[in-house]
Each structure stands twice: as structure tokens, then as C-alpha cells.
Scaffold this active site. Structure first.
Site, PDB file in Angstrom:
ATOM      1  N   ARG A 122       0.804  -1.248   0.000  1.00  0.00           N
ATOM      2  CA  ARG A 122       0.000   0.000   0.000  1.00  0.00           C
ATOM      3  C   ARG A 122       0.823   1.276   0.000  1.00  0.00           C
ATOM      4  NH1 ARG A 122      -3.270  -3.003   3.661  1.00  0.00           N
ATOM      5  NH2 ARG A 122      -4.967  -3.944   2.484  1.00  0.00           N
ATOM      6  N   LYS A 144       3.552  11.169 -11.188  1.00  0.00           N
ATOM      7  CA  LYS A 144       2.732  10.300 -12.044  1.00  0.00           C
ATOM      8  C   LYS A 144       3.507   9.002 -12.251  1.00  0.00           C
ATOM      9  CE  LYS A 144      -0.187  13.285 -14.844  1.00  0.00           C
ATOM     10  NZ  LYS A 144      -0.476  13.748 -16.213  1.00  0.00           N
ATOM     11  N   GLU A 186      10.319  17.514 -24.735  1.00  0.00           N
ATOM     12  CA  GLU A 186       9.557  17.869 -23.525  1.00  0.00           C
ATOM     13  C   GLU A 186       9.997  19.243 -23.000  1.00  0.00           C
ATOM     14  OE1 GLU A 186       6.947  16.246 -22.473  1.00  0.00           O
ATOM     15  OE2 GLU A 186       7.238  14.065 -22.598  1.00  0.00           O
ATOM     16  N   LYS A 228       7.631  22.642 -14.155  1.00  0.00           N
ATOM     17  CA  LYS A 228       6.866  21.456 -13.749  1.00  0.00           C
ATOM     18  C   LYS A 228       6.516  21.528 -12.268  1.00  0.00           C
ATOM     19  CE  LYS A 228       5.723  16.868 -14.284  1.00  0.00           C
ATOM     20  NZ  LYS A 228       5.815  15.629 -15.014  1.00  0.00           N
ATOM     21  N   GLU A 238      -4.083  16.735 -11.280  1.00  0.00           N
ATOM     22  CA  GLU A 238      -4.605  17.097 -12.596  1.00  0.00           C
ATOM     23  C   GLU A 238      -6.115  17.341 -12.605  1.00  0.00           C
ATOM     24  OE1 GLU A 238      -2.379  15.268 -15.838  1.00  0.00           O
ATOM     25  OE2 GLU A 238      -4.229  15.239 -17.007  1.00  0.00           O
ATOM     26  N   ARG A 242      -2.777  21.177 -14.583  1.00  0.00           N
ATOM     27  CA  ARG A 242      -1.690  20.220 -14.843  1.00  0.00           C
ATOM     28  C   ARG A 242      -1.841  19.574 -16.228  1.00  0.00           C
ATOM     29  NH1 ARG A 242       1.307  15.660 -11.066  1.00  0.00           N
ATOM     30  NH2 ARG A 242       2.591  14.891 -12.770  1.00  0.00           N
ATOM     31  N   HIS A 249       0.322  15.476 -26.209  1.00  0.00           N
ATOM     32  CA  HIS A 249       0.334  14.097 -25.708  1.00  0.00           C
ATOM     33  C   HIS A 249      -0.835  13.240 -26.211  1.00  0.00           C
ATOM     34  CE1 HIS A 249       3.637  15.423 -23.311  1.00  0.00           C
ATOM     35  NE2 HIS A 249       3.707  14.317 -22.616  1.00  0.00           N
ATOM     36  N   HIS A 266       8.941   8.280 -26.907  1.00  0.00           N
ATOM     37  CA  HIS A 266       7.887   9.138 -26.359  1.00  0.00           C
ATOM     38  C   HIS A 266       8.082  10.596 -26.810  1.00  0.00           C
ATOM     39  CE1 HIS A 266       4.904  10.606 -23.517  1.00  0.00           C
ATOM     40  NE2 HIS A 266       5.792  11.463 -23.053  1.00  0.00           N
TER      41      HIS A 266
HETATM   42  P1  NAD Z   1      13.467   5.214 -21.456  1.00  0.00           P
HETATM   43  O1  NAD Z   1      13.266   5.106 -20.015  1.00  0.00           O
HETATM   44  O2  NAD Z   1      13.042   4.082 -22.310  1.00  0.00           O
HETATM   45  O3  NAD Z   1      15.004   5.524 -21.722  1.00  0.00           O
HETATM   46  C1  NAD Z   1      15.443   5.675 -23.025  1.00  0.00           C
HETATM   47  C2  NAD Z   1      16.650   4.766 -23.340  1.00  0.00           C
HETATM   48  O4  NAD Z   1      17.826   5.351 -22.794  1.00  0.00           O
HETATM   49  C3  NAD Z   1      16.550   3.383 -22.769  1.00  0.00           C
HETATM   50  O5  NAD Z   1      17.110   2.465 -23.671  1.00  0.00           O
HETATM   51  C4  NAD Z   1      17.418   3.474 -21.514  1.00  0.00           C
HETATM   52  O6  NAD Z   1      17.929   2.230 -21.105  1.00  0.00           O
HETATM   53  C5  NAD Z   1      18.519   4.381 -21.999  1.00  0.00           C
HETATM   54  N1  NAD Z   1      19.212   5.135 -20.983  1.00  0.00           N
HETATM   55  C6  NAD Z   1      18.696   5.733 -19.887  1.00  0.00           C
HETATM   56  N2  NAD Z   1      19.615   6.477 -19.282  1.00  0.00           N
HETATM   57  C7  NAD Z   1      20.761   6.329 -19.987  1.00  0.00           C
HETATM   58  C8  NAD Z   1      22.066   6.869 -19.863  1.00  0.00           C
HETATM   59  N3  NAD Z   1      22.370   7.768 -18.935  1.00  0.00           N
HETATM   60  N4  NAD Z   1      23.003   6.469 -20.750  1.00  0.00           N
HETATM   61  C9  NAD Z   1      22.696   5.595 -21.748  1.00  0.00           C
HETATM   62  N5  NAD Z   1      21.460   5.094 -21.945  1.00  0.00           N
HETATM   63  C10 NAD Z   1      20.518   5.459 -21.055  1.00  0.00           C
HETATM   64  O7  NAD Z   1      12.740   6.519 -22.060  1.00  0.00           O
HETATM   65  P2  NAD Z   1      12.527   7.990 -21.502  1.00  0.00           P
HETATM   66  O8  NAD Z   1      12.461   8.831 -22.694  1.00  0.00           O
HETATM   67  O9  NAD Z   1      13.480   8.315 -20.440  1.00  0.00           O
HETATM   68  O10 NAD Z   1      11.098   7.917 -20.824  1.00  0.00           O
HETATM   69  C11 NAD Z   1       9.945   7.657 -21.579  1.00  0.00           C
HETATM   70  C12 NAD Z   1       8.859   7.172 -20.664  1.00  0.00           C
HETATM   71  O11 NAD Z   1       8.559   8.180 -19.721  1.00  0.00           O
HETATM   72  C13 NAD Z   1       7.578   6.846 -21.386  1.00  0.00           C
HETATM   73  O12 NAD Z   1       7.086   5.615 -20.904  1.00  0.00           O
HETATM   74  C14 NAD Z   1       6.645   7.972 -20.983  1.00  0.00           C
HETATM   75  O13 NAD Z   1       5.304   7.587 -20.968  1.00  0.00           O
HETATM   76  C15 NAD Z   1       7.138   8.291 -19.609  1.00  0.00           C
HETATM   77  N6  NAD Z   1       6.828   9.645 -19.158  1.00  0.00           N
HETATM   78  C16 NAD Z   1       6.265   9.766 -17.934  1.00  0.00           C
HETATM   79  C17 NAD Z   1       5.988  11.011 -17.445  1.00  0.00           C
HETATM   80  C18 NAD Z   1       5.458  11.158 -16.056  1.00  0.00           C
HETATM   81  O14 NAD Z   1       5.053  12.254 -15.687  1.00  0.00           O
HETATM   82  N7  NAD Z   1       5.472  10.128 -15.257  1.00  0.00           N
HETATM   83  C19 NAD Z   1       6.257  12.148 -18.207  1.00  0.00           C
HETATM   84  C20 NAD Z   1       6.831  11.991 -19.459  1.00  0.00           C
HETATM   85  C21 NAD Z   1       7.121  10.722 -19.926  1.00  0.00           C
HETATM   86  N1  GLY Z   2       3.944  14.614 -18.064  1.00  0.00           N
HETATM   87  C1  GLY Z   2       2.682  15.125 -17.681  1.00  0.00           C
HETATM   88  C2  GLY Z   2       2.504  15.315 -16.226  1.00  0.00           C
HETATM   89  O1  GLY Z   2       3.365  15.021 -15.435  1.00  0.00           O
HETATM   90  O2  GLY Z   2       1.471  15.750 -15.809  1.00  0.00           O
END
Ligand code: NAD
Ligand code: GLY
Length: 363
Positions: A122, A144, A186, A228, A238, A242, A249, A266
Site C-alpha cells: 500500500r 505520475k 519535452e 513542472k 490534474e 496540470r 500528448h 515518447h
Molecule cells: P526510457 O526510459 O526508455 O530511456 C530511453 C533509453 O535510454 C533506454 O534504452 C534506456 O535504457 C537508456 N538510458 C537511460 N539512461 C541512460 C544513460 N544515462 N546512458 C545511456 N542510456 C541510457 O525513455 P525515456 O524517454 O526516459 O522515458 C519515456 C517514458 O517516460 C515513457 O514511458 C513515458 O510515458 C514516460 N513519461 C512519464 C511522465 C510522467 O510524468 N510520469 C512524463 C513523461 C514521460
Molecule cells: N507529463 C505530464 C505530467 O506530469 O502531468
């Protein structure tokens, strides 16, 4: 021990937390120590990031016992199967409610780990240690968390704030160029939401960002996190503003889901999605042709795609968009540009104009 550290705060009353930004922060145990409350940690990372940085993190936390959970790398693993693997390993290791989870990686590791932390017994504490630019400027901040479902992006999840976000910009040196650009999408998003001055700065400093100039990166990360943190503090769950953070998106998630998770990054999907939002805003006369041209030019300068994939037709787009989280009571809400640098959340857009944009973009 470390070069200058900049710290911002996400102000959420008792759940407020710091965002530390600097180079070499993975050498500074004083930043993480106050956020480990029990005597055990679980470090979640993936097969790419762990070999690069997990040892450094272990050195910061050697006073407590730790288990590592190493996930396969990729958006396609951001799912319930991965989550179950995490729960199983944590239960087998007898992790209790005082265990602190450390999420070391990009947005995928951060989102899955955050949801594991939100739901394990939890809810337990967790720390975000983002290693991609995208995770540094967006996903690690704001609480999130979640996983994808075959029918839609991020459909299963929870709001669960971290104890702290530690951004070591040095980790960006190992990130590949395509991922760096995805993070810049972003960053650009914050400018078009409500900061045209930042857009101007980005336009002038794009080459520096792409060349990983430490000062330029640090400034862009700080300014993005500042935006942010402010929005999250005002509207954590949200209920209103937000949703502005979702500029591009709803279109972008449709691209990611429609193409199959992992095909489009993404940030790339968000880039094409922002252009689609701009196109629809132009259809309403809110911005003009020159504005759309400028938006496309800035995204192109960051080596980002500005058109959606041809594989998704207008009908498929509509269907995919209809299961977005921005659908409320059956009504789709989109983030559009009322003027350049002033985004708004709107359900009051011309449905025919939307169809026109979807058809034109996908033709
Ligand atoms: P990711 O986590 O897949 O990382 C991208 C790639 O880079 C992967 O292959 C990873 O292994 C590699 N990598 C990471 N750090 C590295 C480093 N320092 N050196 C070498 N390689 C490295 O992708 P991302 O773009 O970081 O994140 C995308 C995800 O985030 C999506 O699932 C998206 O929906 C989510 N997201 C969430 C929020 C939120 O508010 N929670 C906001 C935006 C995006
Ligand atoms: N990436 C959108 C949010 O955090 O609200």
C-alpha cells in the site's frame, strides 16, 4: 565533492520534496541519505543503465542492505508483467514497508518503479534518479507513475510522489543522440505552454544543447523543472491546469500506441503531436501559418519528427485518441494553443477541423 548544485522544491505540504540538479551528484551520499528511512533499499534499473551507474549508487547507500532488480530495457516492458516481477522479487527478499525504492534510469524505469512503490504493501518511499534528459525534465518530477496497457498508454497507475529527485547531469554523457533529442521535445513543450522567452532561448541555444554543453543543459533542465514543480504544486492530481503538461500528448500517445510501444520514442511522438496541436489551433485562427512554421522549425532543429507516421490513418487516430485519459464523460479534451506561448485545455474545438488535421497529417 560535487560542482555547484541547484535545488528546487516541489511544494506539496508534508509531501514536499527537493529536486537536486548538478554534475557528479551520484558521488554525493549526503543528498540521498536523508531520504532513506529504513535500513533497506531496492534499486530498480535496467540492463542498459545498471552496468553504467548502479555501482556508483551502491557506494552512496552502502550503509543499508540493498537488492537490485534489473529490468529488460524498453517501453514494451512498461507493463503489468514487469510490475509483477518486481513485487515477487521484493516479497522474496522480505522487503517491508520501510524499504526505500531507488529508481535509476529513464522514464520507463521511473514510471514502473514509482508504481511499484505506490502499490507495494500500500505504498513505500521512493527516490527518483533520472538518467535520461526526458526523465530529468519531466517524468521524475510530479508523482505520475504507472504502466501501459495494450489498449492505451499509461492507463494503469497512481499518483505517488518521490521523496527526492537527484539529477546528475553527467549521466547524460552516455545517452545517445536520439534519446537526447526526445528529451528536448519535452523541454520545448514548456515553452509553448506558457514561456515564449524560453522558446527564444532554446532557438538560440539548440546547438549547445545538442552538443551537450553542460551549462546549457543545466539551465534547460532547471527551467523545465521549475515549470513542472510550479504546475504540480498548484494541481497535483490534474484537476485542472496540470493537463497543460500534456501539450501534444493526446496525439502523441495515439502514435505510440498505434505504432506499437517502443517504435517511436515518447519525445518523438510528443514532437509530432505538438505540431498536430498547433495545426488544429491554426484551423481555429488562434495561431497563424508563420507560428506553425516556427514550431516545426524549432522541433526540426532539435532533430525531432514533425509529422506523424503514415501508418496511422485518421480513423485509427480518432479511435486511439478516444481512449486517452483526457477523455472525461466521453468528451475529449485537448491542449491547444490559444496564441503562441499560451496553451489552453479545450473540449470546445471544431470536430471537423480535428478530422481535417488527422486526415491531412496522415495522408
Ligand atoms: P526510457 O526510459 O526508455 O530511456 C530511453 C533509453 O535510454 C533506454 O534504452 C534506456 O535504457 C537508456 N538510458 C537511460 N539512461 C541512460 C544513460 N544515462 N546512458 C545511456 N542510456 C541510457 O525513455 P525515456 O524517454 O526516459 O522515458 C519515456 C517514458 O517516460 C515513457 O514511458 C513515458 O510515458 C514516460 N513519461 C512519464 C511522465 C510522467 O510524468 N510520469 C512524463 C513523461 C514521460
Ligand atoms: N507529463 C505530464 C505530467 O506530469 O502531468
Amino acid at each position: 565533492m560535487t560542482n555547484s548544485i541547484k535545488t528546487l522544491h516541489v511544494n506539496l505540504g508534508l509531501r514536499s520534496y527537493p529536486i537536486h540538479i548538478g554534475t557528479g551528484l551520484l558521488k554525493d551520499s549526503e543528498l540521498i541519505a536523508p531520504h532513506i528511512h529504513g535500513n533497506s533499499t531496492v534499486t530498480i534499473s535496467n540492463t542498459t543503465v545498471a552496468p553504467l551507474y548502479i555501482e556508483k549508487l551502491h557506494q552512496l547507500t552502502e550503509q543499508v542492505s540493498n537488492i537490485d532488480i534489473i529490468l529488460p530495457d524498453g517501453e514494451e516492458y512498461k507493463n503489468l508483467t514487469t510490475l509483477e516481477k518486481i513485487y515477487t522479487e521484493m516479497l522474496e527478499a522480505r522487503c517491508d514497508r520501510k524499504t526505500t525504492l531507488l529508481a535509476l534510469g529513464g522514464g520507463v524505469v521511473g514510471d514502473v518503479s514509482g508504481f511499484a512503490a505506490a502499490s507495494y504493501q500500500r505504498g513505500i518511499n521512493f527516490v527518483q534518479i533520472p538518467t535520461t534528459l526526458l526523465a530529468m525534465v519531466d517524468s521524475s518530477v510530479g508523482g505520475k507513475t504507472g504502466v501501459n496497457h495494450p489498449l492505451g498508454k499509461n492507463m494503469i497507475g497512481a499518483f505517488h510522489q518521490p521523496q527526492c529527485v537527484i539529477i546528475d547531469t553527467e549521466t547524460l554523457n552516455t545517452l545517445d543522440d536520439r534519446q537526447l533529442s526526445a528529451g528536448i521535445a519535452e523541454i520545448i513543450k514548456y515553452g509553448y505552454i506558457n514561456d515564449l522567452e524560453f522558446i527564444d532561448w532554446l532557438d538560440k541555444n539548440m546547438e549547445k544543447l545538442l552538443a551537450r554543453d553542460p551549462e546549457a543543459l543545466s539551465y534547460a533542465i532547471y527551467r523545465s523543472c521549475e515549470h513542472k514543480a510550479k504546475i504540480v504544486a498548484a494541481d497535483e492530481k490534474e484537476a485542472g491546469q496540470r493537463a497543460l503538461l500534456n501539450l501534444g500528448h493526446t496525439f502523441g500517445h495515439a502514435i505510440e500506441t498505434g505504432m506499437g510501444y517502443g517504435k517511436w520514442l515518447h519525445g518523438e511522438a510528443i514532437s509530432a503531436g505538438m505540431v498536430m496541436a498547433a495545426e488544429l489551433s491554426r484551423e481555429h485562427g488562434w495561431i497563424n501559418d508563420g507560428d506553425v512554421k516556427d514550431i516545426r522549425a524549432l522541433l526540426k532543429k532539435a532533430n525531432l519528427p514533425v509529422d506523424p507516421p503514415r501508418e496511422i490513418n485518421a480513423e485509427q487516430f480518432s479511435k486511439l485518441m478516444s481512449i486517452d485519459k483526457k477523455v472525461q464523460d466521453g468528451v475529449l479534451h485537448l491542449v491547444l494553443m490559444k496564441s503562441l506561448g499560451e496553451s489552453v485545455i479545450s473540449s470546445d474545438f471544431d470536430k471537423k477541423a480535428l478530422q481535417k488535421v488527422l486526415a491531412r497529417q496522415a495522408s
